[in-house]
Design an enzyme around this catalytic site. Sequence first.
Site, mmCIF file in Angstrom:
data_model
loop_
_atom_site.group_PDB
_atom_site.id
_atom_site.type_symbol
_atom_site.label_atom_id
_atom_site.label_comp_id
_atom_site.label_asym_id
_atom_site.label_seq_id
_atom_site.Cartn_x
_atom_site.Cartn_y
_atom_site.Cartn_z
ATOM 1 N N VAL A 119 -48.516 -55.340 -22.890
ATOM 2 C CA VAL A 119 -49.248 -54.727 -21.777
ATOM 3 C C VAL A 119 -49.961 -53.448 -22.216
ATOM 4 C CG1 VAL A 119 -48.995 -53.670 -19.489
ATOM 5 C CG2 VAL A 119 -47.744 -55.766 -20.052
ATOM 6 N N LYS A 137 -39.285 -57.082 -8.112
ATOM 7 C CA LYS A 137 -40.624 -57.046 -7.509
ATOM 8 C C LYS A 137 -40.526 -57.121 -5.990
ATOM 9 C CE LYS A 137 -42.690 -59.350 -11.539
ATOM 10 N NZ LYS A 137 -42.999 -60.700 -12.075
ATOM 11 N N GLY A 145 -49.168 -61.208 -18.408
ATOM 12 C CA GLY A 145 -50.070 -61.323 -19.547
ATOM 13 C C GLY A 145 -50.730 -59.991 -19.846
#
Lengths: 425, 425
Positions: free
Chosen positions: A14, A205, A302
């Site tokens: 990242v 999350k 990603g």
Amino acid sequence: MKKIGVAILGLGVVGGGTYRILTEHREFYRKTQNVDIEVTSVLETSRSRAESLAVPPEKIAVNIAEVVCNPDVNIVVECIGGISAAKEYVLAALNAGKSVVTSNKELYAKFSHELERAAKRHNAGLFFEASCVGGVPIIRTLLDGLQGNKISSLMGIINGTTNYILTKMTNEGMSYEAALAEAKKLGYAEADPTSDVEGFDAAYKLSILASLAFHTKVPFTNVFREGITNLSKEDVEDGKQLGYTLKLLAIGKRTDAGIEVRVHPTFVRKDHPLASVADAFNAVFVEGDAVGEVMLYGRGAGSLPTGSAIVSDIIYAATHSDVKYSTFKNDAEAEKDVNFADDFMSAYYLRLSVSDESGVLAKIASVFGKNHISIVEMIQREKEGGKASIVLVTHETHELAIKNAVEKINSTEIATVESVLRVVS
Amino acid sequence: MKKIGVAILGLGVVGGGTYRILTEHREFYRKTQNVDIEVTSVLETSRSRAESLAVPPEKIAVNIAEVVCNPDVNIVVECIGGISAAKEYVLAALNAGKSVVTSNKELYAKFSHELERAAKRHNAGLFFEASCVGGVPIIRTLLDGLQGNKISSLMGIINGTTNYILTKMTNEGMSYEAALAEAKKLGYAEADPTSDVEGFDAAYKLSILASLAFHTKVPFTNVFREGITNLSKEDVEDGKQLGYTLKLLAIGKRTDAGIEVRVHPTFVRKDHPLASVADAFNAVFVEGDAVGEVMLYGRGAGSLPTGSAIVSDIIYAATHSDVKYSTFKNDAEAEKDVNFADDFMSAYYLRLSVSDESGVLAKIASVFGKNHISIVEMIQREKEGGKASIVLVTHETHELAIKNAVEKINSTEIATVESVLRVVS
């Protein structure tokens, strides 16, 4: 033109993606965002990572003190992951009055109180779009797009690894083990996949998203969590026959009984917008009292999609001077006396293995009846050795009622409940 | 706590919804957004509308001057629609230094230059989330969520009326006329449906969205536009057989040849996320260089969803003091020398009526060959009276090549091209 210096902590997947986007798009942001964003410092111990991105050696900091003391650093981007170093560094940055952008869901879910206090004390910004669902700008949408709504529920496919595995199991009839192996081979699953497949990642999350949606801190420890490791090909197939697709859903609801937050494998009706979210894609489905149903769909993770979320936060921080730490716009009023539901309502799918003899069905039906559970549909199949298999879907009922019924059925000698899965229609 | 006074111009469907949301949620916004938003003035000539919403009589303004001179009004919400009065009132508000929130796509698409100049001159905000796709916060997402990306394309179902009609034609085999009649009955289509069914409404919205996505003003007059009034049941059915769903798509692309913007009926492959956007739902699909594919889905119109967008802008305006007029963050640098493509690439669906005699297919194939058009698939069907019907889908080719080929085929006596539809796969 405003000039903003950015420090990136950690140049892994990242952090590296963020570095690439910022350096390649610098002129583009000058033109379109009226801000000149320069990466002025990076903290990365792996020389090869820094070299592969062609980071000028003079920009590589030796330690966090060098970063937070650097007057050319306005915003610190944390892409280290985990807790210990990440937390120490983020607090150091906030205490130095630097705004922080983080992709660290575990850190934020577990320590947002502490981070927010530090941010507030030092009038620094704290941004975390990248912590949830990579390329899907769901946090900005909750804060600045749907903020006029009382949100009654959010439901999401918010973990790419498990969605990839479940898509393979559904579309190609793979076993859980085979699909996990393929996910590992493609880099979608880590060597130790526990955090993903046991639902921890999704629970972090969900705790963040539910806090924003319901305007109150939803602790990670309140999230009911069930992973996908026990799912069988048989369940996936049975569900398909009944018109359902199996997904790991994160569900947050506000009902009269309180807030419920849960992560578990769920059968979703084939025509629901979430059912067709496949592979490593993610989506979040929100219901607000004014807006009705809204869904955001995109890549869940990603290098570049998550980098996109980080850069979005950087530009936002650089161009919105009156937005600082940002979970709650009104801390004093964020509800404190909130209930968390310990029971919830859902429809259920059950698969039972039963003795193939007369009277069995009546006994099972009687157990359901006593627990006020009614059946929508049922399939019975012969199996070998005098056994039959029964698959059924219930109307909405209480989780506790299902638990009671399952316990009761399992205590008989005529039937065993092989699977219990929740259903969203 | 900051206090914000709002004036609403027009209490029709959208203005009325906005009034309801603001009054019912006032305490909620105090708690969650740390801002006290009061409707301090409304401009509405219909007494019954104002009464049905229980607007206190002392809040009903007599004319626009009274609104813009009122020091208790900070934000003016324009829900009148159309151009003449709306434009005059919006300019009056901006010139008085009031921020404006508008749901008026036609006004914004046609006059954004003029409105922005006025906003800039008076340091006022100008917000228009509600002008495009009601409950879908696509404008905020382009400005504040995906702003780190170079966007290569956006594709949307951004008109609810036509999507309702096409869904009925697809799922129930209705004719265009029957589906339109039903849409009118349900209030999804206006008595004069021209703006919707001829694609004007979608073209206004596309001009606004493409301007934001591509950071340059995309004039409404540059949008290629084709409506749905000539679509036949036969095309819908043929497309279904080939695995496509018919949608009115708005497409914006940035290619080496320039920017292309077009609204036209389009066959979308059944497994594309846009294909399952049904009824009055809308969705916008965006591709960015970092984020990849993102889709936002929700209600395209309606009193409360559009009201949600307006209220979102009001709260944003109230809590982000350094964001003012907002199409471009850097006007001086917004590209001026931009090309608009007069040709574009697409795959195509064609339905031909041909004489059922030998050599016809060879002649048609030769026309395609000369125009460098290659065929993906073809179905031939016998019809009555010595005629056959051919349905085919091409690979990506130039729109101009298709036009040439169609003209050439129609000039022969052996075949007539009955339909040409673009295809997205």
